[in-house]
Design a protein around this motif. Structure first.
Motif, PDB file in Angstrom:
ATOM      1  N   THR A  17     -25.953 -35.959  11.129  1.00  0.00           N
ATOM      2  CA  THR A  17     -27.017 -36.294  12.064  1.00  0.00           C
ATOM      3  C   THR A  17     -26.637 -37.486  12.937  1.00  0.00           C
ATOM      4  OG1 THR A  17     -28.747 -35.386  10.640  1.00  0.00           O
ATOM      5  CG2 THR A  17     -29.420 -37.056  12.234  1.00  0.00           C
ATOM      6  N   THR A  18     -26.044 -38.506  12.333  1.00  0.00           N
ATOM      7  CA  THR A  18     -25.645 -39.690  13.101  1.00  0.00           C
ATOM      8  C   THR A  18     -24.638 -39.322  14.177  1.00  0.00           C
ATOM      9  OG1 THR A  18     -26.032 -41.150  11.206  1.00  0.00           O
ATOM     10  CG2 THR A  18     -24.581 -41.968  12.948  1.00  0.00           C
ATOM     11  N   ILE A  19     -23.659 -38.508  13.836  1.00  0.00           N
ATOM     12  CA  ILE A  19     -22.645 -38.114  14.802  1.00  0.00           C
ATOM     13  C   ILE A  19     -23.262 -37.292  15.928  1.00  0.00           C
ATOM     14  CG2 ILE A  19     -20.637 -36.599  15.088  1.00  0.00           C
ATOM     15  CD1 ILE A  19     -19.699 -37.703  12.330  1.00  0.00           C
ATOM     16  N   THR A  20     -24.171 -36.385  15.598  1.00  0.00           N
ATOM     17  CA  THR A  20     -24.835 -35.577  16.618  1.00  0.00           C
ATOM     18  C   THR A  20     -25.612 -36.460  17.581  1.00  0.00           C
ATOM     19  OG1 THR A  20     -25.049 -33.759  15.032  1.00  0.00           O
ATOM     20  CG2 THR A  20     -26.405 -33.649  17.015  1.00  0.00           C
ATOM     21  N   VAL A  38     -31.149 -30.128  19.566  1.00  0.00           N
ATOM     22  CA  VAL A  38     -31.951 -29.106  18.896  1.00  0.00           C
ATOM     23  C   VAL A  38     -31.833 -29.358  17.397  1.00  0.00           C
ATOM     24  CG1 VAL A  38     -32.318 -26.643  18.524  1.00  0.00           C
ATOM     25  CG2 VAL A  38     -31.490 -27.468  20.751  1.00  0.00           C
ATOM     26  N   ASP A  39     -32.940 -29.734  16.770  1.00  0.00           N
ATOM     27  CA  ASP A  39     -32.934 -30.064  15.341  1.00  0.00           C
ATOM     28  C   ASP A  39     -33.407 -28.863  14.535  1.00  0.00           C
ATOM     29  OD1 ASP A  39     -32.891 -31.237  12.889  1.00  0.00           O
ATOM     30  OD2 ASP A  39     -34.380 -32.780  13.319  1.00  0.00           O
ATOM     31  N   LEU A  40     -32.450 -28.155  13.921  1.00  0.00           N
ATOM     32  CA  LEU A  40     -32.781 -26.992  13.096  1.00  0.00           C
ATOM     33  C   LEU A  40     -32.846 -27.332  11.616  1.00  0.00           C
ATOM     34  CD1 LEU A  40     -30.657 -24.122  14.712  1.00  0.00           C
ATOM     35  CD2 LEU A  40     -33.138 -24.395  14.784  1.00  0.00           C
ATOM     36  N   ASP A  41     -32.578 -28.562  11.254  1.00  0.00           N
ATOM     37  CA  ASP A  41     -32.551 -28.961   9.851  1.00  0.00           C
ATOM     38  C   ASP A  41     -33.965 -29.295   9.376  1.00  0.00           C
ATOM     39  OD1 ASP A  41     -32.073 -30.050   7.344  1.00  0.00           O
ATOM     40  OD2 ASP A  41     -30.263 -31.099   7.981  1.00  0.00           O
ATOM     41  N   ASN A  45     -34.219 -35.117   9.917  1.00  0.00           N
ATOM     42  CA  ASN A  45     -33.600 -36.427  10.081  1.00  0.00           C
ATOM     43  C   ASN A  45     -33.312 -36.758  11.541  1.00  0.00           C
ATOM     44  OD1 ASN A  45     -33.637 -36.897   7.337  1.00  0.00           O
ATOM     45  ND2 ASN A  45     -31.573 -36.125   6.992  1.00  0.00           N
ATOM     46  N   LEU A  46     -32.760 -35.809  12.281  1.00  0.00           N
ATOM     47  CA  LEU A  46     -32.444 -36.072  13.684  1.00  0.00           C
ATOM     48  C   LEU A  46     -33.715 -36.338  14.481  1.00  0.00           C
ATOM     49  CD1 LEU A  46     -30.359 -36.230  15.969  1.00  0.00           C
ATOM     50  CD2 LEU A  46     -30.631 -33.750  16.274  1.00  0.00           C
ATOM     51  N   SER A 107     -37.677 -30.666  14.819  1.00  0.00           N
ATOM     52  CA  SER A 107     -37.723 -29.868  13.604  1.00  0.00           C
ATOM     53  C   SER A 107     -39.049 -30.103  12.882  1.00  0.00           C
ATOM     54  CB  SER A 107     -36.553 -30.231  12.693  1.00  0.00           C
ATOM     55  OG  SER A 107     -36.534 -29.409  11.551  1.00  0.00           O
ATOM     56  N   SER A 108     -39.179 -29.450  11.727  1.00  0.00           N
ATOM     57  CA  SER A 108     -40.393 -29.586  10.913  1.00  0.00           C
ATOM     58  C   SER A 108     -40.059 -29.269   9.462  1.00  0.00           C
ATOM     59  CB  SER A 108     -41.480 -28.624  11.396  1.00  0.00           C
ATOM     60  OG  SER A 108     -42.559 -28.568  10.480  1.00  0.00           O
TER      61      SER A 108
END
Length: 320
Positions: A17-20, A38-41, A45-46, A107-108
């Motif tokens: 996440t940090t790198i993204t 785009v946060d799919l996790d 966290n992102l 995300s959610s």
């Protein structure tokens, strides 16, 4: 044309996440790029990293996260789609005051349940579940130079949605046995998936993260990855992201003045900035080579291939 890149590793805690986030912020602030995250996790966290918990809760309560997109597929409403990508899109989300042009699709935690439900065959699923994100992103992709997709640490249907639209993917990894174990299998699985949907999804490179130069194991493993990657067709980025309390603290949602303040003054930001330059060079170099090679399913025509396939999709038959 937007370059679309996913970030993936089946091992958590590798700095994914940090790198993204850092790639997006540095590309925007230092190179003038328009970037969509785009946060799919389902861990979100992102999302929390970029907008904080209070704003995320507001989005989640008002159905403006990606959970609504996937919920529409398993719980179709009588009035049609409840997901509105324009309402969900959060603009200029970086908490760093000097950073603009970074947008977010949040995300959610609800994705934890939804990713399992998407695997259950159902006549309510009108479209192939791995193409749900593609059908929405094609509406806005033209407004960005880069789209970075933070995938869950698995190969679930959520990750496949991210890979489905991606020109390639990067793999962050700590230089130890546990973090690098299984990378060949991940690459093989993605190659098989790409062949099944008729596109090329190459490995753009492996990012060595949480690197401790004073640890002999890290030195040896990082050097080994560099050497072995050449023989395995795996590019390993020269820039190594150090283990750092400052970089870890960057995950806190604060009012940061500059990127150096967020990521660290003692070489940490410089490492991330160097990685960003190298990342763009590799991605855009791949695109240039594809253009020179002529027609095919390469990084330059991947988006058109996805759009054409999505536009021509028919009702998905869960029995096939």
């Amino acid at each position: 044309m937007a370059y679309i890149v996913s970030t993936i590793n089946l091992k958590g805690g590798v700095g994914k996440t940090t790198i993204t986030a850092a790639l997006a912020e540095v590309m925007a602030a230092e190179h003038g790029k328009r970037v969509l995250l785009v946060d799919l996790d389902p861990q979100t966290n992102l999302t929390i990293y970029m907008i904080g918990e209070a704003q995320w809760k507001d989005l989640n309560d008002s159905d403006r996260t990606l959970a609504t997109l996937f919920r529409d597929a398993v719980e179709p409403g009588p009035a049609g789609s409840r997901f509105d990508i324009d309402a969900a899109l959060q603009r200029d989300v970086s908490p760093v005051r000097t950073v603009t042009q970074v947008d977010l699709l949040a995300s959610s935690l609800d994705l934890i349940d939804l990713q399992d439900r998407l695997l259950v065959p159902s006549r309510d699923l009108v479209h192939n579940p791995v193409e749900l994100l593609a059908r929405q992103l094609e509406k806005i992709a033209g407004g960005y130079d880069y789209i970075l997709v933070d995938c869950p640490p698995n190969l679930s249907v959520l990750t496949l949605n991210g890979l489905r639209i991606s020109h390639g993917y990067i793999i962050p990894a700590v230089p130890d046995f546990m973090s690098t174990y299984g990378i060949p299998q991940v690459r093989a699985r993605i190659t098989k998936f790409a062949a099944g949907v008729g596109v090329d999804i190459p490995t753009i490179g492996l990012v060595i993260s949480k690197y401790r130069s004073e640890v002999t194991l890290h030195q040896q493993m990082a050097d080994y990855l560099q050497r072995s990657g050449q023989g395995a067709g795996l590019h390993v980025f020269e820039s190594r992201i150090p283990e750092s309390g400052d970089i870890a603290a960057a995950a806190e949602f604060n009012d940061w003045g500059t990127l150096r303040q967020r990521y660290g003054y003692k070489g940490q930001y410089d490492a991330l900035a160097a990685l960003t330059v190298e990342f763009m060079s590799v991605v855009e170099g791949m695109a240039a080579r594809d253009r020179a090679a002529g027609p095919g399913i390469g990084i330059t025509d991947h988006t058109d291939a996805v759009t054409d396939r999505v536009a021509g999709s028919h009702r998905w038959d869960p029995t096939t």
